[in-house]
Design a protein around this motif. Structure first.
Motif, PDB file in Angstrom:
ATOM      1  N   TRP A  68      43.934   4.002 -41.903  1.00  0.00           N
ATOM      2  CA  TRP A  68      44.547   5.215 -42.435  1.00  0.00           C
ATOM      3  C   TRP A  68      44.824   6.232 -41.337  1.00  0.00           C
ATOM      4  O   TRP A  68      45.773   7.008 -41.423  1.00  0.00           O
ATOM      5  CB  TRP A  68      43.667   5.821 -43.531  1.00  0.00           C
ATOM      6  N   ARG A  69      44.010   6.234 -40.256  1.00  0.00           N
ATOM      7  CA  ARG A  69      44.244   7.182 -39.158  1.00  0.00           C
ATOM      8  C   ARG A  69      45.538   6.864 -38.422  1.00  0.00           C
ATOM      9  O   ARG A  69      46.306   7.753 -38.070  1.00  0.00           O
ATOM     10  CB  ARG A  69      43.064   7.167 -38.188  1.00  0.00           C
ATOM     11  N   ILE A  70      45.785   5.571 -38.193  1.00  0.00           N
ATOM     12  CA  ILE A  70      47.031   5.171 -37.527  1.00  0.00           C
ATOM     13  C   ILE A  70      48.216   5.430 -38.444  1.00  0.00           C
ATOM     14  O   ILE A  70      49.257   5.932 -38.006  1.00  0.00           O
ATOM     15  CB  ILE A  70      46.951   3.695 -37.100  1.00  0.00           C
ATOM     16  N   ALA A  71      48.073   5.107 -39.717  1.00  0.00           N
ATOM     17  CA  ALA A  71      49.150   5.359 -40.672  1.00  0.00           C
ATOM     18  C   ALA A  71      49.453   6.852 -40.766  1.00  0.00           C
ATOM     19  O   ALA A  71      50.620   7.254 -40.846  1.00  0.00           O
ATOM     20  CB  ALA A  71      48.778   4.793 -42.041  1.00  0.00           C
ATOM     21  N   LEU A  72      48.424   7.676 -40.732  1.00  0.00           N
ATOM     22  CA  LEU A  72      48.613   9.126 -40.763  1.00  0.00           C
ATOM     23  C   LEU A  72      49.335   9.603 -39.508  1.00  0.00           C
ATOM     24  O   LEU A  72      50.239  10.440 -39.580  1.00  0.00           O
ATOM     25  CB  LEU A  72      47.262   9.824 -40.898  1.00  0.00           C
ATOM     26  N   TRP A  73      48.988   9.047 -38.359  1.00  0.00           N
ATOM     27  CA  TRP A  73      49.656   9.418 -37.108  1.00  0.00           C
ATOM     28  C   TRP A  73      51.125   9.013 -37.145  1.00  0.00           C
ATOM     29  O   TRP A  73      52.005   9.789 -36.747  1.00  0.00           O
ATOM     30  CB  TRP A  73      48.938   8.745 -35.940  1.00  0.00           C
ATOM     31  N   LEU A  74      51.424   7.822 -37.635  1.00  0.00           N
ATOM     32  CA  LEU A  74      52.807   7.369 -37.742  1.00  0.00           C
ATOM     33  C   LEU A  74      53.593   8.235 -38.736  1.00  0.00           C
ATOM     34  O   LEU A  74      54.748   8.586 -38.480  1.00  0.00           O
ATOM     35  CB  LEU A  74      52.856   5.898 -38.160  1.00  0.00           C
ATOM     36  N   ALA A  75      52.979   8.576 -39.844  1.00  0.00           N
ATOM     37  CA  ALA A  75      53.644   9.441 -40.817  1.00  0.00           C
ATOM     38  C   ALA A  75      53.896  10.824 -40.225  1.00  0.00           C
ATOM     39  O   ALA A  75      54.945  11.432 -40.463  1.00  0.00           O
ATOM     40  CB  ALA A  75      52.801   9.550 -42.086  1.00  0.00           C
ATOM     41  N   GLY A  76      52.952  11.314 -39.433  1.00  0.00           N
ATOM     42  CA  GLY A  76      53.139  12.602 -38.762  1.00  0.00           C
ATOM     43  C   GLY A  76      54.327  12.581 -37.818  1.00  0.00           C
ATOM     44  O   GLY A  76      55.084  13.554 -37.731  1.00  0.00           O
ATOM     45  N   GLY A  77      54.513  11.478 -37.115  1.00  0.00           N
ATOM     46  CA  GLY A  77      55.672  11.343 -36.231  1.00  0.00           C
ATOM     47  C   GLY A  77      56.981  11.396 -37.002  1.00  0.00           C
ATOM     48  O   GLY A  77      57.942  12.038 -36.577  1.00  0.00           O
ATOM     49  N   ALA A  78      57.005  10.725 -38.155  1.00  0.00           N
ATOM     50  CA  ALA A  78      58.216  10.766 -38.982  1.00  0.00           C
ATOM     51  C   ALA A  78      58.463  12.171 -39.524  1.00  0.00           C
ATOM     52  O   ALA A  78      59.605  12.636 -39.567  1.00  0.00           O
ATOM     53  CB  ALA A  78      58.089   9.766 -40.134  1.00  0.00           C
ATOM     54  N   VAL A  95      57.494  15.049 -38.125  1.00  0.00           N
ATOM     55  CA  VAL A  95      57.934  15.903 -37.013  1.00  0.00           C
ATOM     56  C   VAL A  95      59.400  15.623 -36.697  1.00  0.00           C
ATOM     57  O   VAL A  95      60.192  16.542 -36.498  1.00  0.00           O
ATOM     58  CB  VAL A  95      57.042  15.695 -35.764  1.00  0.00           C
ATOM     59  N   HIS A  96      59.777  14.356 -36.678  1.00  0.00           N
ATOM     60  CA  HIS A  96      61.169  14.026 -36.379  1.00  0.00           C
ATOM     61  C   HIS A  96      62.102  14.512 -37.473  1.00  0.00           C
ATOM     62  O   HIS A  96      63.076  15.216 -37.209  1.00  0.00           O
ATOM     63  CB  HIS A  96      61.332  12.517 -36.179  1.00  0.00           C
ATOM     64  N   ASP A  97      61.816  14.116 -38.713  1.00  0.00           N
ATOM     65  CA  ASP A  97      62.728  14.427 -39.818  1.00  0.00           C
ATOM     66  C   ASP A  97      62.654  15.880 -40.257  1.00  0.00           C
ATOM     67  O   ASP A  97      63.623  16.415 -40.791  1.00  0.00           O
ATOM     68  CB  ASP A  97      62.429  13.530 -41.017  1.00  0.00           C
ATOM     69  N   GLY A  98      61.519  16.524 -40.052  1.00  0.00           N
ATOM     70  CA  GLY A  98      61.375  17.898 -40.509  1.00  0.00           C
ATOM     71  C   GLY A  98      61.622  18.951 -39.449  1.00  0.00           C
ATOM     72  O   GLY A  98      61.865  20.110 -39.764  1.00  0.00           O
ATOM     73  N   ARG A 122      73.187  18.372 -27.726  1.00  0.00           N
ATOM     74  CA  ARG A 122      72.405  17.506 -28.611  1.00  0.00           C
ATOM     75  C   ARG A 122      71.489  16.582 -27.811  1.00  0.00           C
ATOM     76  O   ARG A 122      70.333  16.376 -28.176  1.00  0.00           O
ATOM     77  CB  ARG A 122      73.322  16.688 -29.511  1.00  0.00           C
ATOM     78  N   ALA A 123      72.009  16.029 -26.716  1.00  0.00           N
ATOM     79  CA  ALA A 123      71.182  15.142 -25.890  1.00  0.00           C
ATOM     80  C   ALA A 123      69.986  15.895 -25.320  1.00  0.00           C
ATOM     81  O   ALA A 123      68.859  15.389 -25.329  1.00  0.00           O
ATOM     82  CB  ALA A 123      72.023  14.548 -24.757  1.00  0.00           C
ATOM     83  N   ALA A 124      70.215  17.124 -24.848  1.00  0.00           N
ATOM     84  CA  ALA A 124      69.111  17.920 -24.301  1.00  0.00           C
ATOM     85  C   ALA A 124      68.080  18.223 -25.380  1.00  0.00           C
ATOM     86  O   ALA A 124      66.873  18.157 -25.129  1.00  0.00           O
ATOM     87  CB  ALA A 124      69.641  19.214 -23.696  1.00  0.00           C
ATOM     88  N   LEU A 125      68.534  18.557 -26.583  1.00  0.00           N
ATOM     89  CA  LEU A 125      67.594  18.848 -27.669  1.00  0.00           C
ATOM     90  C   LEU A 125      66.814  17.609 -28.101  1.00  0.00           C
ATOM     91  O   LEU A 125      65.627  17.705 -28.416  1.00  0.00           O
ATOM     92  CB  LEU A 125      68.330  19.443 -28.861  1.00  0.00           C
ATOM     93  N   ILE A 126      67.470  16.468 -28.114  1.00  0.00           N
ATOM     94  CA  ILE A 126      66.770  15.235 -28.493  1.00  0.00           C
ATOM     95  C   ILE A 126      65.691  14.907 -27.466  1.00  0.00           C
ATOM     96  O   ILE A 126      64.556  14.577 -27.821  1.00  0.00           O
ATOM     97  CB  ILE A 126      67.771  14.075 -28.659  1.00  0.00           C
ATOM     98  N   VAL A 127      66.021  15.024 -26.188  1.00  0.00           N
ATOM     99  CA  VAL A 127      65.037  14.744 -25.134  1.00  0.00           C
ATOM    100  C   VAL A 127      63.891  15.760 -25.197  1.00  0.00           C
ATOM    101  O   VAL A 127      62.712  15.393 -25.148  1.00  0.00           O
ATOM    102  CB  VAL A 127      65.713  14.744 -23.744  1.00  0.00           C
ATOM    103  N   ALA A 128      64.238  17.043 -25.326  1.00  0.00           N
ATOM    104  CA  ALA A 128      63.204  18.084 -25.381  1.00  0.00           C
ATOM    105  C   ALA A 128      62.336  17.931 -26.630  1.00  0.00           C
ATOM    106  O   ALA A 128      61.108  18.080 -26.560  1.00  0.00           O
ATOM    107  CB  ALA A 128      63.846  19.463 -25.352  1.00  0.00           C
ATOM    108  N   GLY A 129      62.942  17.628 -27.751  1.00  0.00           N
ATOM    109  CA  GLY A 129      62.166  17.444 -28.979  1.00  0.00           C
ATOM    110  C   GLY A 129      61.252  16.243 -28.915  1.00  0.00           C
ATOM    111  O   GLY A 129      60.089  16.305 -29.340  1.00  0.00           O
ATOM    112  N   SER A 130      61.736  15.144 -28.375  1.00  0.00           N
ATOM    113  CA  SER A 130      60.901  13.947 -28.245  1.00  0.00           C
ATOM    114  C   SER A 130      59.738  14.190 -27.289  1.00  0.00           C
ATOM    115  O   SER A 130      58.597  13.792 -27.571  1.00  0.00           O
ATOM    116  CB  SER A 130      61.752  12.775 -27.754  1.00  0.00           C
ATOM    117  N   LEU A 131      60.020  14.839 -26.177  1.00  0.00           N
ATOM    118  CA  LEU A 131      58.957  15.143 -25.222  1.00  0.00           C
ATOM    119  C   LEU A 131      57.927  16.086 -25.838  1.00  0.00           C
ATOM    120  O   LEU A 131      56.723  15.926 -25.636  1.00  0.00           O
ATOM    121  CB  LEU A 131      59.548  15.756 -23.953  1.00  0.00           C
ATOM    122  N   THR A 132      58.389  17.049 -26.611  1.00  0.00           N
ATOM    123  CA  THR A 132      57.466  17.976 -27.273  1.00  0.00           C
ATOM    124  C   THR A 132      56.604  17.253 -28.298  1.00  0.00           C
ATOM    125  O   THR A 132      55.397  17.515 -28.388  1.00  0.00           O
ATOM    126  CB  THR A 132      58.252  19.119 -27.936  1.00  0.00           C
TER     127      THR A 132
END
Length: 142
Positions: free
Chosen positions: A29-39, A41-44, A69-79
């Motif tokens: 459940w901890r890994i599933a929670l981490w994966l859901a958190g990634g989704a 953060v990305h989608d929200g 858009r490319a700069a925001l995608i890179v910055a968002g992913s790094l964040t």
């Protein structure tokens, strides 16, 4: 069409393999929670921010929509990757666990992304202006 089915089948097989590995973990459940958190953060956060900037730049008539858009995608992913050490509460009992200044390094990375994007935008504008002067300012140019 067959290629699409092969890729889809391979993707489903890999998802099944990942699910089987997940169920073997002592606390899946901890890994599933981490994966859901990634989704989340990305989608929200990341995707709406990129879409908002794309809409604003399109409404303003700016031609550098792709670069922004490319700069925001890179910055968002790094964040998103840097959030755990950035949000850690206080120090750690073992100073070798997280020994770096993560906030400073994240800020330097954000500045590098901004500078690279600005350099790209300036170079593109300069080349476009030079091309426009050469071909539109001189009627005898080919």
């Amino acid at each position: 069409m067959t290629y699409r089915y092969v890729c889809g089948g391979l993707g489903l097989a890999l998802m099944g393999f990942g699910g089987a590995l997940l169920l073997q973990e002592p606390a899946p459940w901890r890994i599933a929670l981490w994966l859901a958190g990634g989704a989340v953060v990305h989608d929200g956060l990341i995707a709406p921010l990129v879409l908002a900037v794309a809409a604003l730049t399109a409404a303003a008539g700016l031609r550098l929509r792709g670069a922004a858009r490319a700069a925001l995608i890179v910055a968002g992913s790094l964040t998103a990757i840097a959030l755990p050490p950035l949000l850690r509460p206080g120090g750690t009992a073992n100073p070798t666990v997280l020994p770096l200044d993560y906030l400073r390094n994240w800020l330097l990375a954000m500045a590098a992304i901004a500078l690279a994007t600005a350099a790209y935008a300036a170079t593109r504008a300069l080349l476009r202006r030079r091309h426009h002067r050469r071909h539109c300012g001189n009627p005898s140019a080919p």
